[in-house]
Design an enzyme around this catalytic site. Structure first.
Site, short mmCIF file in Angstrom:
data_model
loop_
_atom_site.label_atom_id
_atom_site.label_comp_id
_atom_site.label_asym_id
_atom_site.label_seq_id
_atom_site.Cartn_x
_atom_site.Cartn_y
_atom_site.Cartn_z
N ASP A 375 29.45 45.97 -27.15
CA ASP A 375 29.00 44.96 -28.10
C ASP A 375 28.03 45.63 -29.09
O ASP A 375 27.11 46.34 -28.68
CB ASP A 375 28.30 43.82 -27.36
CG ASP A 375 27.93 42.67 -28.28
OD1 ASP A 375 28.74 41.75 -28.39
OD2 ASP A 375 26.85 42.71 -28.88
N ILE A 376 28.26 45.40 -30.40
CA ILE A 376 27.36 45.96 -31.41
C ILE A 376 26.03 45.22 -31.35
O ILE A 376 25.98 43.99 -31.44
CB ILE A 376 27.97 45.83 -32.82
CG1 ILE A 376 29.31 46.58 -32.90
CG2 ILE A 376 27.01 46.37 -33.88
CD1 ILE A 376 30.03 46.42 -34.22
N GLU A 419 32.16 41.01 -32.57
CA GLU A 419 31.66 42.39 -32.55
C GLU A 419 31.83 43.05 -31.19
O GLU A 419 31.18 44.05 -30.89
CB GLU A 419 30.19 42.43 -32.98
CG GLU A 419 29.22 41.73 -32.03
CD GLU A 419 29.03 40.25 -32.32
OE1 GLU A 419 27.98 39.71 -31.94
OE2 GLU A 419 29.92 39.64 -32.94
#
Length: 505
Positions: A375-376, A419
């Protein structure tokens, strides 16, 4: 020690790629060719001016339209087809060995002959007329010429270029794939270290279609002979070899079976095709002589065609070409439905399919299987601060970085949603998955940008080494829980679990 500007940027390009033509024209207009070393390759080595299918024409028109959109200042006209570039490459390399400047002039003439005048550059008379403009006779390429071209072809195909062109690669920077903007191209020549590896508009490599023959090539030579020039023929010994081929990186375009239609190996191969939902993979039964009963049985068992020596060779080639074209069109449509349009990675629906397949393989082989969920960090804040276009670039950069760590055919990357990304790693143990996760984080951190903050990832890893009663989606759930732990512990971290024993990193 030479400075960065003293080192030449290697460019891999092909005459029949409009994106390579546009790159060449940009460099020519700004007189920057002296900073580059052109290496001519063939991204479609088997094309010929005599054959241009509807699919080929659609692709060609789309590429020319893309160049016009991305480089409106360039002159480009749609040629009637894609010519074979082997002879043009040989002449250019022969000239380069004599004079780099002469080769550059000839290269310019060849590109413009095809993409401005629509001339067939596969014809000797066309190339000879271009040489006359330079007051130079037609050279006779020596063995060293083709050896050099073959070496460049191998380097391009085996490098991390995703078999795309054009490629710009500075010795002290990462490669730039595809046709970038004029400003980015010129910037790369002097500041290659700031440019990430990415694919914009580019041509992709088109190998020959692969036809697999289950049986003896010698016994069926009258039927095989018309195919040997245009197709990559592979002979396999039985159903087990067929399964191994399906699991390899190469893609089978057509399967030829030899009689009788209902023998054990043939039946097992047809079952595998059915089990793997590969019904678009065409199958043909070959016979040494026509037999109506055998023909009827082939139809009943689901073979797509029945061929025998009485069928004229032109019809054999036509039928096989049609079946392969249909198969490739289906592949393209399936790929489009399974890919995320923004990042080019597989989508969530394909993840479910691939996870089940790899779980079954791991169960059979008793090998480990790892899943990385990424996950960003602070992506919403990134999007709000720098805009959605910067957010899209962030997603693409992350996806490309993750994709660079796909080293084997079974490794697959997915955009899970928003994301979030997933990397599925068959035959990868717990330590191997941790190593890949750290490398991805390190590579993203190294791609710093003065205008934008560095991209960081929180990563959750789940690994199963001996599959017992678990289900594939438990692997997904475990990785999701580890991702949450990584976020709660401060982000830009890795948290992992091996079966029921958690280990926070």
């Amino acid at each position: 020690m030479p400075s960065i500007t003293d080192l030449k940027v290697v460019i891999y390009g092909d005459y029949n790629c409009p994106f390579c033509y546009a790159l060449h024209e940009h460099l020519q207009a700004d007189e920057r060719q002296d900073l580059t070393e052109w290496r001519l390759i063939q991204h479609a080595p088997d094309v010929t001016s005599n054959v241009c299918t509807t699919d080929d024409q659609v692709e060609l028109t789309n590429e020319v339209a893309t160049v016009r959109h991305r480089a409106p200042d360039l002159t480009i006209a749609l040629p009637p087809n894609r010519p074979n570039t082997r002879q043009a490459n040989q002449i250019t390399e022969s000239l380069r060995q004599f004079s780099a400047q002469l080769a550059q002039q000839f290269r310019t003439l060849v590109y413009r002959a095809l993409w401005c005048s629509g001339l067939d550059i596969s014809k000797t008379e066309t190339l000879q007329s271009l040489l006359e403009q330079l007051d130079h006779p037609l050279p006779i390429p020596g063995p060293q010429t083709q050896k050099q071209l073959d070496e460049w072809q191998d380097l391009w195909q085996q490098s991390n270029y995703d078999k795309r062109i054009p490629v710009m690669h500075h010795p002290e920077g990462q490669p730039l794939l595809g046709l970038a903007s004029k400003e980015d191209i010129l910037s790369y020549l002097t500041q290659p270290g700031r440019q990430p590896l990415h694919t914009i508009a580019s041509c992709s490599f088109k190998p020959r279609p692969i036809i697999v023959l289950l049986g003896s090539m010698t016994e069926y030579w009258p039927l095989i002979q018309p195919l040997r020039n245009d197709y990559d023929l592979r002979v396999i010994s039985g159903s087990e070899t067929f399964v191994e081929f399906l699991d390899s990186p190469e893609t089978i375009d057509l399967v030829l079976f030899t009689g009788p239609p209902d023998n054990g190996d043939n039946q097992r191969c047809l079952q595998v095709i059915q089990q793997r939902s590969l019904q678009h993979l065409s199958t043909i039964m070959l016979s040494k002589q026509y037999c109506s009963a055998e023909h009827t049985q082939s139809c009943q068992l689901g073979y797509n065609d029945y061929l025998h020596p009485d069928v004229p060779s032109q019809i054999i080639v036509s039928r096989i070409s049609r079946l392969i074209s249909l198969k490739r069109l289906t592949d393209q449509l399936q790929q489009q439905s399974n890919k995320d349009h923004l990042t080019g990675l597989y989508n969530r629906r394909e993840l479910e399919h691939q996870l089940e397949l790899e779980w079954l393989r791991a169960t059979r082989s008793k090998r480990s299987l790892s899943l990385l969920m990424m996950d960003i960090d602070y992506f919403k804040q990134y999007n709000d601060s720098y805009g959605h276009l910067a957010g899209d670039d962030c997603l693409r950069t992350t996806a490309l970085t993750i994709g660079q760590h796909i080293k084997r055919p079974g490794d697959k990357a997915f955009r899970y949603g928003g994301e979030e990304f997933i990397l599925l790693l068959p035959e990868t143990d717990h330590q191997g998955a941790l190593f890949v996760a750290k490398k991805i984080q390190q590579q993203l951190a190294s791609q710093s940008n003065q205008k934008l903050p560095a991209i960081t990832l929180s990563i959750g890893i789940s690994t199963v080494e001996i599959i017992t009663r678990q289900t594939p989606f438990q692997l997904l759930e475990l990785a999701d829980k580890e991702l949450l732990k990584a976020k709660q512990s401060g982000r830009n971290r890795v948290s992992s679990v091996l079966l029921d024993h958690a280990n926070d990193e």
